[in-house]
Structures are given as C-alpha cells and as structure tokens.
Design a protein around this motif. Structure first.
Motif, PDB file in Angstrom:
ATOM      1  N   LEU A 151       0.827  -1.202   0.000  1.00  0.00           N
ATOM      2  CA  LEU A 151       0.000   0.000   0.000  1.00  0.00           C
ATOM      3  C   LEU A 151       0.866   1.259   0.000  1.00  0.00           C
ATOM      4  CD1 LEU A 151      -3.049   0.618   0.310  1.00  0.00           C
ATOM      5  CD2 LEU A 151      -2.579   0.962   2.718  1.00  0.00           C
ATOM      6  N   TYR A 154       2.570   1.796  -3.261  1.00  0.00           N
ATOM      7  CA  TYR A 154       1.613   2.340  -4.232  1.00  0.00           C
ATOM      8  C   TYR A 154       1.404   3.842  -4.004  1.00  0.00           C
ATOM      9  CZ  TYR A 154      -3.093   3.027  -6.173  1.00  0.00           C
ATOM     10  OH  TYR A 154      -4.191   3.494  -6.833  1.00  0.00           O
ATOM     11  N   LEU A 155       1.228   4.208  -2.748  1.00  0.00           N
ATOM     12  CA  LEU A 155       0.991   5.625  -2.448  1.00  0.00           C
ATOM     13  C   LEU A 155       2.219   6.473  -2.769  1.00  0.00           C
ATOM     14  CD1 LEU A 155      -0.905   5.320   0.957  1.00  0.00           C
ATOM     15  CD2 LEU A 155      -1.849   5.932  -1.252  1.00  0.00           C
ATOM     16  N   GLY A 158       2.980   7.039  -6.626  1.00  0.00           N
ATOM     17  CA  GLY A 158       2.121   8.087  -7.171  1.00  0.00           C
ATOM     18  C   GLY A 158       2.212   9.375  -6.380  1.00  0.00           C
ATOM     19  N   PHE A 174       0.307  -1.526  -8.527  1.00  0.00           N
ATOM     20  CA  PHE A 174      -0.783  -2.032  -7.710  1.00  0.00           C
ATOM     21  C   PHE A 174      -1.365  -3.309  -8.300  1.00  0.00           C
ATOM     22  CE2 PHE A 174      -5.312  -2.071  -6.718  1.00  0.00           C
ATOM     23  CZ  PHE A 174      -5.233  -2.111  -5.355  1.00  0.00           C
TER      24      PHE A 174
ATOM     25  N   TYR B 422      -9.277  -2.344  -5.595  1.00  0.00           N
ATOM     26  CA  TYR B 422      -9.014  -1.321  -6.582  1.00  0.00           C
ATOM     27  C   TYR B 422      -9.998  -0.165  -6.480  1.00  0.00           C
ATOM     28  CZ  TYR B 422      -7.593   0.727 -10.957  1.00  0.00           C
ATOM     29  OH  TYR B 422      -7.113   1.589 -11.889  1.00  0.00           O
ATOM     30  N   LEU B 425      -9.791   1.554  -2.886  1.00  0.00           N
ATOM     31  CA  LEU B 425      -8.600   2.378  -2.770  1.00  0.00           C
ATOM     32  C   LEU B 425      -8.683   3.578  -3.701  1.00  0.00           C
ATOM     33  CD1 LEU B 425      -6.215   2.073  -0.993  1.00  0.00           C
ATOM     34  CD2 LEU B 425      -4.980   0.947  -2.810  1.00  0.00           C
ATOM     35  N   MET B 433      -4.739  11.906  -2.444  1.00  0.00           N
ATOM     36  CA  MET B 433      -3.665  12.123  -3.410  1.00  0.00           C
ATOM     37  C   MET B 433      -4.092  13.027  -4.569  1.00  0.00           C
ATOM     38  SD  MET B 433      -1.331   9.687  -2.243  1.00  0.00           S
ATOM     39  CE  MET B 433      -0.300   9.532  -3.660  1.00  0.00           C
ATOM     40  N   ARG B 434      -5.246  13.617  -4.478  1.00  0.00           N
ATOM     41  CA  ARG B 434      -5.665  14.508  -5.554  1.00  0.00           C
ATOM     42  C   ARG B 434      -5.992  15.863  -4.948  1.00  0.00           C
ATOM     43  NH1 ARG B 434      -3.716  11.066  -7.672  1.00  0.00           N
ATOM     44  NH2 ARG B 434      -4.456   9.566  -9.194  1.00  0.00           N
TER      45      ARG B 434
END
Lengths: 637, 483
Positions: A151, A154-155, A158, A174, B422, B425, B433-434
């Motif tokens: 996790l 992945y974070l 990005g 991922f 998927y 998350l 994250m946006r």
C-alpha cells in the motif's frame, strides 16, 4: 528485554501518526527530525536486542514477544506476536539502519516539497509495515505487513500525482502486485487448511508430515507472491515504472527493503522449500532468468534510475538463485550487502538529479566528476561493490552465491556459468553508466549547467556512511576464515532440517579460489570494456548498436514484454469487461435513468412512465429468469 | 411447543420497538413543533431498552407462541445488530431530516417499525412469522426509500423497490404454500423433521418450494440474479436509509435465510449446495467487477454490498460452526463499516448537493480531514485490509469455506476481493492524493450527531479488527447452540 520487541515497529507507527495528523502544523525541520528519530529509536532497540541475542547459545537464539491472541476459533489461534531471531535481527537492522539514513537524506531531498509532511508520514508508515513483515511470528502478521508495504509503495510511487504518467505507474504496480498477493493469500489459506495453524514454528516443524505435492503447491503459491513483491519474471514489469516515485522511495522501498520481502519470505519458510525439489528448482531458474534478462535490458537503458531499477531486478534474481539452491544464508547476505550499495547508488543518483534539476537521461549528463565530487566518489564505491571487486561488499556475497550455485547439491555448472556471465554484464552496464555520467565532455543543457551544485551535508553524509558500509560490509562473512554471518544465520535455517543435506556435494577449496579469480577477471573485463566504449572510443557503442540492430532494438524495447502483456492480458480483459459486464449490466441501466431524468421537465408522471417502462420490467424479468434457471436445475440437474 | 403460550419476554424487543414506533407517531402528531433532537433522543432511549431486552434471551432461550417464535442466542445477537444499525442510522439522520425531508417524526417511526420487523425475522421459527417480519420491514422501507419526495431518483427508487419487492414476496409466499402443501406445516421444526426423513429432494414439489423461498430471500439479501434493484434504490434513497437497507435489511434477510437453511440441513446433503455455490460466485464476481466502473459512490457502495452478500453466502454454504459464527461476525462488522461509509457521504452532503461523485471527494483530506480519515478506514475495512475488522471477518468466512472443502469458491472470493481493493482504494486516492477542484460544491457544516455516529463506527471496526477473539468466541457459542 524480549518483552520490548514491540517497540521496534511502534516508534515508526508513532511517527506516522504524529506527522500524519499534525504535520500541517509542524515545520519541515521538526517533521524531518521526528520522522528520522523514530526510525533511529527502532534501530537502537534492535541493536540492543541483537546483542542480547548473541549472548545466547546459537540454537536458542530466539525471542518471542506475544502481545495478545488476535483471533481464535476452536483449535486454531493466531497471536499478535513478534519474533526476533537471527533472520529477523538481520532484516530489522537493515530496514531500520538503511531506512534511517534514507530518512535523513530525504530531509534534504524533499526540502521545499509541499507534500513534505505527507512524505515523511508515508515513509514512517512504510517502515512500520516492513517491520511487521519481518518481525511477525505467523503468516498473518507477515501478511499484514506485506499488504501494508504494498500500500505504501503504491501511495509513494504516485506521490507526485500531478503527472498522469506517474499515477499510471502507481496503478501498474498495484495491479501486478495484486496478482502476486493472490498467490500468497491462497498459499496462506492452503497452509491453514492443511496445517491448521499459521504459526511459523508449528507449520515449519510439521512440514515433513505433509505429502510432497501439498508442500510443492504451497511453496509455488508463496513464490507467486514473492515474484510480485520482489519483481521477478513474470511479474517484474512494475518495478522499472515504479521509479516515478521520489528517489529516496526508490532507494528504500524499491531497492533496499520492500522488494527483498519475497527473498525474506522464502528464507523464513525455507524448511518447506527444502522438502520440494521442484519448488527449489523453480525458484532458482526463475531467479537466474530474471537476473539475466534484467541485466541485458540495463545495458541499453538511458535513464539513470531505470538502469538502477533493472539492476535491482537482476540482483534480486541472484538472491532467488541463492535461495533456490538452498543457500539461504547467502541469499540474506547478498540481500544485506545489496541494501547497502543499491541504496547508496540510488541516493547518489538522486544527488545527481538534484544537481541537474531532476534530469534523468544519462545522455544529458557527462563530465560531472569534478563538479559533484562527493557524489561521484560514493557512486564509484557503489559501482565497485555491485561489480564484485575485492574487497568491496558485493564481492563476498556475489561470489558466495556463484560458488553455492555450483557446489550445492541443488546447484549445477550451468547456474554458475550463467551467473558469472551476469556478473560481467553487471560490471559493464554499471560502469557504462558511471563513465557516461561522470566522465567525458559535459552534455548537460546550458540552462541546467549553470546551477550544478553538490548536495547539502544532510544528503552527502548518508551517502558517505553507505559508501563505508558498501566497502566493509562484506567482511562479516569471509568463507573458511571468518564465516560469522553464516554461522549466525544457519541455526535458523537448519532448525527443522538435516544440515548434512546442504554440505557441498562437490568442489574443493582450490576450485572455490579459482572461481573467485574467474569472477574477478570477468568483473574487471566488464569495467574495462565499459571504459573503452564510453571513455576512450565513444563512437564504438553506436557502431556496435547498428551492427546488431535487431538485438539492440529488442533490448532497448525491453523484450517488448510490456507490449506483450498489454496485448494478451490487458486489452482482452478490458474488452471482455466492456462488452459483457459494463455494456449489458450497467450502461443500459444508467442510461435508462439518465434519459429519464433528462426529461423530468415534462411531468413527474411522464418520468415515472418512461423510466419504468423499460427498466422495472427488465428487473422483474431477471427475477423470473433467475427462478426459471433454478427450476431448470430442479428438472434437469 | 405444547400449546400456544403467550410469552411476552420472548417477543420483548419486538413489542418495545412497536410501542416505540407508535409513540413516535403520536408524539409527532401531538407536538408537531417538537425539536427533532428531542424526538431522536426518545428513539435512541427506546432502542437502548430494546437492546437490553434482546440481550435477555442470550442466556435464556425460550420457545413461544406454539413454536412461532424462538428467542435464543441467535435472535439475541441479530436483534442487537439490527438495533445498533438502526441507532447509527438515526444518528446519521438527526441533523438531516428536518432540513431535507420534513416529517421527521414519520421518518423516525418508520425506521423503528422496520427494526421491529427485523427482530421478528431473527426470532421467527415459522415461515409465517418470517414472512410477517419481512413484510413489516419491507413496507416501512418502501416508504423510506422515497422519502426525498422532491427528488426524481427517490421517487423512482421507491416505486421500483415497491414493485419488485411485492413481486419477490409473491415468490416467497408461493414457496411457503408449496412447502405447506407437502409437509402440512409452516413450522420450521416440523419442516426440518420432514427434511431429515425424506431429504430435501424427497419430493420435487418440496424442492420447488425451497427454490421459490430462495428467490424471495435472494431478493432481500440482493444476490445475483436478484440484485438489480439494489443500486437504483440505494442511489435514490436518503443516504442514511441506503445505509440502513444495505446493513440492517440485508442482515435480517440473512437471519431469516439462516434459520431456514438450518432447518434444511439433513444427513443426505444434496441439491442446494451447487445452487448456492453458483449464486455466491456470480454475486461476488458481478458485484465487484461492476463496482469498478462506478463513478457514483453510492452506486459503488451498492455493488460492493452485493459483492459482500456473495462472501457471506460462503458461510451459509459451509454450514459449520466457523461459518455460522463467521456470518454473524461479518454482519456485525459490515453494519459498522457500511453505515460508516454511507454516513460520511451523508455527513458531507447538503440539501442542495449530494456528495456522491468520485470527483466530489478530491482533496478531501485537506479540507475535511476527519471525514477523509474515517472514509479511508471504512474503505480499507471493506476491502479487507488488516488490521481492520473487515479483514478478520473475511478471514473467518473464507477459512470456514476452506474447512468445508469449498476451495475454489474461496479462490474466487479472494480474487474478487483483490479486485475490490481497486475501487475502494480509488476513493482513498481521490481523497488523499488529488487536489480539490476549484468549483466543487461546498460541503455541509459540521454535524455533531453524525460525527459521533461515524466515530463509533470507526472505533468499532478498529476494536473488532484488533481484538476480535472475544466476540468471535461469543458467536461460536451461539453457532454451537444452533447445531
């Protein structure tokens, strides 16, 4: 003291909570120091425990810290428990030691980034999860850490999400890792089904009682998980793309620690692997092939981080080769030295990028030797270490792998020969990069050239420490004379198996020395070739590339594996899901509603009539069809 | 069993809730100006009493009304789950009903009546009691689904739900009729006796009745191919009610299904396992795959709730102690995490703007950190990430499946829950994250009651995930008492 093992993962968790929740209100300085200090505290705790561990007899070196029973059903129970034995000790020291240096480096590298607090909290969270993974006393805690590190990876890939390509890389990592995790999880369920326990000691000591096919299947499933996390064929494709993340992340997660989780897992469950020759062979062959493939790709790559990424894939392949021939201690030894020199090279590459306004194309570098001296010198040390030059760390671990690949009862001459070839390739691609980046004429863009500067102390000091470790780190295990590392680890691997099975089946001390000499010659040849081609006769590479154009294109395009996966897996999957599920089951329904609501202006009654005319009957029909299908079963089933 | 004794204690939760429901209606009419918080508090106190009453039958099982009602550990646990779910639903609604929907007293009353119906479904050991409970629940929900009367989706949702629900009830009744025709009884004990002597396939007509009942229950728990209504209805209903339907109503469906399936257990196991197997597999695959494509978070949660029903079916299929206790643990966990997730939507939505598209959630971590953290926790739990409760819940169910030999079904479950990560998350990524879009609608002001409800749900999934063993061993006692 063993009651305090929990402190090791606790500190980074605390750091994560503080920086994650209060980061907004803290200054960069406080955040950076706090994040690093938490990892340092873990490291110190681990060091104390390590020395206590060495006080015990080799067979009894095991601390277990059970916090409480996590779950219990009938005869089955799993505890929240940590295990500190020789294997965990090495892993924890590497993770927290190298991790601490990378945290410190990040203070300089991430300076001024608007996500500074977020970055440090994720980095701490990662460290926490990684520590759970290596400290867990059962498969569940291991899985908890396994998911957690995935996790965070992945974070963090990005992290700079403004760039859509980076977000894509995160997605890819991922999805590919999901495939691996699936294997791992099914493996865990199988272990649960056949052993009725997930505790390492219980499972490993009972492994001999199970039929061989069960063990083989479990081992292969676990290995699927390992290929995902540790980027081996066929699931390695995510790691090169993962370089989109900030460079300290590449160093910590995608080189030194997380990607080695697969190797750790196989070593942890080695008592099962040694029972299945099939599984061991698969591990060794996949490792060897991956090492070869990645090394050849690295030769043509022009991106400083991608070269290092493929190099990581290749070196991980070595570790799997070692594990696959039953040389588990050697695999962990290489894991450790690799963590030193690869973290070093990633951080040094970060320092190069720092100097060149984030340029990563090595064709736009050159002649940096004198401008960023410290970075150059440390990079140079890393290059020698990975090439396996005496007395740097890589020499001892790599040579041990090559020797075991030949002499182990599970080894073969082919393993050794291909392994040695890869060692030559490694020396070549690494020094190709070093010569291109630091020697020759400067090819740096004019704009950028004005700002070239050495990185601040907070970044160079970690480099120097890692360079020192890469220089002397191999001395802890000198075969025949001072095999301390192996002696420390072997009791873990030999606990449930007969050590005699692992005695070298053939080969003498003289042969071993000869092999070491051969690999040194090969490494020097690689470096020499790189020097000829990239310093003395710079026209040569292009000539060679055009003379074997087909091969060059194949390598430059990374064997077209990404394209292949896209064509045979991704596209068909998207098509099927579009055509079948999406189009039939949902688009229709959504469209129905949207059409309905667009015409709301007409009248409420109109909407009711229209939107219900099609859809409700369709729904009711599905009920009837379902019922009919059930009755079909009644009549024909 | 002998005779038709009136045992008020056995139906105490149902009685208390019914009285509470009428009281709310009367109070609403008599004091139309009453502050909504006051009425809400009265409801919550009533729930607390009903909760305590439900706990009474944990240690003291009783059979009442000629075997129509059984108050035992099973009904006690389920009633508690329903009341917890309803309590949280009220918590989510208190700040909202007045400004958004008016008529809050009716709204509260309907939630209470629905809960009463649920308790009846958990304690019914007669097909007629089960049906009565189901209808009490359903009719209240039909009205609640359409409570936002000015919203076209709500009207559509309510109407669809009503039509299809009535249709499904038809199947159920017909099934009861067939079973009655063969066995001469609607009493589950007598039906069970018939099954153990004749087997479930003893008569084709009996099996047909069984299948029709399966259709009826399948609708209520929204499994493939009886699931199509759920996304539309969840989308259109007021968000707290969507949460209530996805949790309480589904749990009630499972309670009834479990009572029924336990009666269907015979030594000659045959026939129905294959059917449930296929339904479970198809439900997990469809729910999760379609959820991948949803940009509306309420629809996504609806498909996710369909998928979760598929996981729970594994426990029904396993039919062992771990399976049964796993189902109850799962439903408890699921109630908290799903109400929590819907709760966050409700928490952020205003009367003008429903906070439901993925882009609404962009950058939430910086603008509304509490909501973002809570939502992330619920998403991780739904996805089954340890150490949150969702992981434990899945783990128990899946290991029950492995134990009972349904390895392939568990593999499908594992694959589909990996797929599900998927989309769960995906939402977390949007929040953390946006960056927020400039023209995004404002979120609702802070509402203490909703915040408390969400916090309770969050705390619960943490506790159930980190310290599950106490609860699981309780539920295992329960499961053993059923066998």
């Amino acid at each position: 003291m063993q009651d305090y093992i929990w402190l090791i993962p606790f500190f980074p968790l605390l750091g994560f909570l503080i920086n994650g929740l209060l980061g907004k209100y803290l200054s960069e300085k406080v955040i950076g120091i706090l994040g690093s200090a938490m990892v340092f505290l873990s490291f110190s705790t681990a060091v104390v425990l390590f020395f206590q561990l060495t006080q015990l007899d080799p067979e009894n070196r095991l601390f277990i810290n059970t916090l409480y029973t996590w779950m219990a059903t009938g005869s089955f129970s799993a505890d929240v428990a940590f295990r500190f034995d020789a294997l965990s000790a090495v892993m924890v020291l590497v993770v927290t030691g190298v991790g601490f240096l990378i945290h410190v480096y990040s203070i300089g590298y991430m300076h001024g980034d608007r996500g500074f607090a977020r970055f440090f909290s994720f980095l701490n969270l990662f460290t926490f999860a990684m520590l759970l993974l290596v400290l867990g006393n059962n498969f569940l805690i291991m899985f908890l850490g396994w998911e957690g590190v995935g996790l965070c990876s992945y974070l963090l890939i990005g992290f700079w999400y403004e760039n859509p390509e980076y977000a894509y890389a995160g997605n890819k990592a991922f999805i590919v890792n999901r495939i691996g995790d699936f294997g791992f999880l099914i493996g865990i369920f199988m272990i649960f089904g056949y052993f009725g326990s997930l505790n390492f000691d219980t499972v490993l000591s009972a492994a001999g009682m199970q039929p061989e096919w069960v063990i083989t299947t479990i081992c292969l499933l676990l290995f699927v998980g390992a290929t995902g996390k540790s980027a081996q064929i066929p699931l390695y494709v995510w790691l090169p793309d993962a370089m989109a993340g900030p460079t300290p992340v590449s160093a910590l997660i995608h080189a030194a620690t997380m990607v080695t989780a697969g190797v750790y897992m196989i070593c942890r469950t080695s008592a099962m692997y040694v029972l299945s020759e099939v599984a061991l062979s698969v591990v060794a062959i996949i490792g060897l092939l991956t090492a070869l493939m990645a090394a050849t790709i690295a030769i043509t790559s022009k991106d400083i981080k991608k070269v290092l990424a493929y190099s990581t894939v290749s070196q991980l392949g070595y570790m799997f080769l070692a594990a696959g021939v039953g040389a588990f201690a050697t695999a962990i030894f290489h894991l450790m030295t690799h963590a030193f020199f690869k973290a070093l090279m990633f951080l040094a590459a970060g320092s190069v990028m720092h100097a060149l306004s984030n340029e990563t194309n090595i064709d736009k570098m050159g002649g940096l030797k004198n401008k960023i001296g410290t970075t150059y010198r440390t990079f140079w040390v890393g290059g020698l270490a990975i090439s396996g030059i005496l007395p740097f760390a890589g020499f001892f671990s790599k040579d041990e792998i090559l020797w075991k690949a030949f002499s182990s009862p599970f080894g073969s001459t082919v393993f050794w020969a291909v392994g040695t070839l890869i060692a030559g390739l490694t020396a070549f691609y690494m020094w190709r990069m070093i010569y291109t980046v630091f020697y020759g004429e400067s090819r740096v863009d004019k704009e950028v050239a004005l700002h070239i500067h050495e990185s601040p102390k907070v970044m160079t000091v970690p480099l120097i420490v890692l360079a020192a470790l890469s220089t002397v780190g191999g001395l802890v295990n000198i075969p025949h004379y001072f095999p301390m590392f192996e002696h420390f680890l072997d009791p873990v691997f030999m606990k449930y198996i007969n050590p005699a099975a692992f005695e070298a089946s053939h080969g003498s001390f003289g042969l071993e020395l000869t092999f070491a000499a051969i690999s040194l010659v090969v490494a020097f040849t690689g470096i020499w070739l790189a020097k000829v081609m990239y310093v003395q006769r710079r026209e040569l590479p292009d000539k060679i590339a055009s003379s074997v154009k087909g091969l060059y294109t194949l390598l430059f395009n990374k064997y077209y594996v990404d394209e292949l996966y896209d064509k045979i897996i991704v596209k068909p999957f998207v098509k099927v899901s579009d055509a079948f599920f999406y189009a039939f089951f949902d688009v229709k329904i959504i469209d129905g509603i949207v059409n309905g609501s667009a015409k709301i202006m007409d009248s409420i009654a109109g909407v009711l009539r229209r939107s219900h005319s099609g859809v409700v009957q369709f729904y009711a029909l599905s009920l009837v069809v379902g019922a009919i299908a059930l009755f079909g079963y009644l009549i024909f089933g | 069993m002998n005779g038709f004794e009136f045992d008020w204690i056995a139906i105490a939760p149902f009685l208390i809730l019914s009285v509470l429901g009428f009281a709310v209606v009367v109070l609403g009419i008599s004091f139309p100006k009453m502050y909504r918080g006051t009425l809400g508090t009265i409801v919550l106190v009533g729930f607390a009493v009903a909760f305590l009453a439900s706990l009474q039958s944990w240690d003291d099982a009783r059979l009442a009304f000629g075997g129509m009602i059984t108050a035992d550990k099973f009904s006690s646990a389920f009633s508690c789950i329903f009341i917890l779910g309803a309590t949280l639903t009220i918590g989510l609604s208190i700040n909202q009903v007045e400004e958004k929907y008016l008529l809050y007293s009716d709204y509260f009353a309907l939630v209470v009546f629905a809960t009463a119906g649920m308790t009846l479904m958990a304690s019914g050991t007669n097909l007629l009691t089960l049906f009565l409970g189901l209808e009490t629940l359903s009719i209240a929900l039909y009205v609640l689904a359409g409570f936002r009367r000015s919203n076209e989706f709500a009207l559509e949702a309510s109407f669809k739900y009503f039509l299809l629900g009535a249709f499904a009830s038809g199947f159920l009744l017909y099934g009861i009729a067939l079973i009655y025709g063969i066995t001469g009884s609607t009493d589950l004990t007598k039906i069970s006796a018939y099954v153990s002597s004749e087997g479930i396939l003893g008569s084709k007509m009996f099996f047909a009745g069984f299948l029709l009942l399966l259709v009826g229950f399948g609708f209520k728990i929204s499994v493939f191919p009886f699931h199509l209504w759920a996304p539309d209805v969840y989308q259109g209903a007021p968000t707290p009610i969507s949460a209530f339907m996805a949790t309480g109503s589904k749990a009630a469906g499972f309670a009834a299904l479990m009572r029924f399936m336990i009666a269907m257990q015979s030594t000659t196991q045959s026939g129905w396992q294959d059917i449930i197997w296929v339904i479970a597999a198809a439900t997990m695959i469809l729910g999760n795959v379609i959820a991948l494509r949803q940009s509306n978070v309420k629809r996504m949660l609806a498909y996710s709730s369909i998928a979760h029903a598929g996981y729970i079916l594994i426990g029904v299929l396993a039919g062992n102690t771990i399976g049964s206790s796993g189902i109850i643990f799962y439903l408890l966990t699921y109630t908290f995490m799903n109400i929590g997730a819907f709760g966050v939507i409700s928490y952020l939505s205003t009367a003008e703007h429903e906070f439901i598209t993925l882009s609404d959630f962009r950058g939430l971590a910086s603008s509304r950190p509490f909501a973002a953290i809570a939502m992330a926790a619920f998403m991780f739990s739904l996805a089954g990430i340890p150490p949150l409760a969702g992981f434990m819940a899945k783990f128990y169910l899946f290991s029950a499946g492995v134990k009972a030999g349904y390895v392939w079904l568990v593999i499908i479950a594992v694959v589909t829950s990996m797929i599900s990560l998927y989309y769960y998350l995906g939402l977390v990524v949007q929040m953390f994250m946006r960056d927020k879009e400039a023209d995004v609608a404002a979120t609702a002001p802070l509402q203490p009651a909703v915040m408390i409800a969400i916090s309770i749900a969050m705390l619960a999934i943490l506790i159930l995930g980190i310290f599950p063993s106490r609860w699981v061993s309780l539920f295992q006692d329960l499961a053993r008492s059923l066998m």
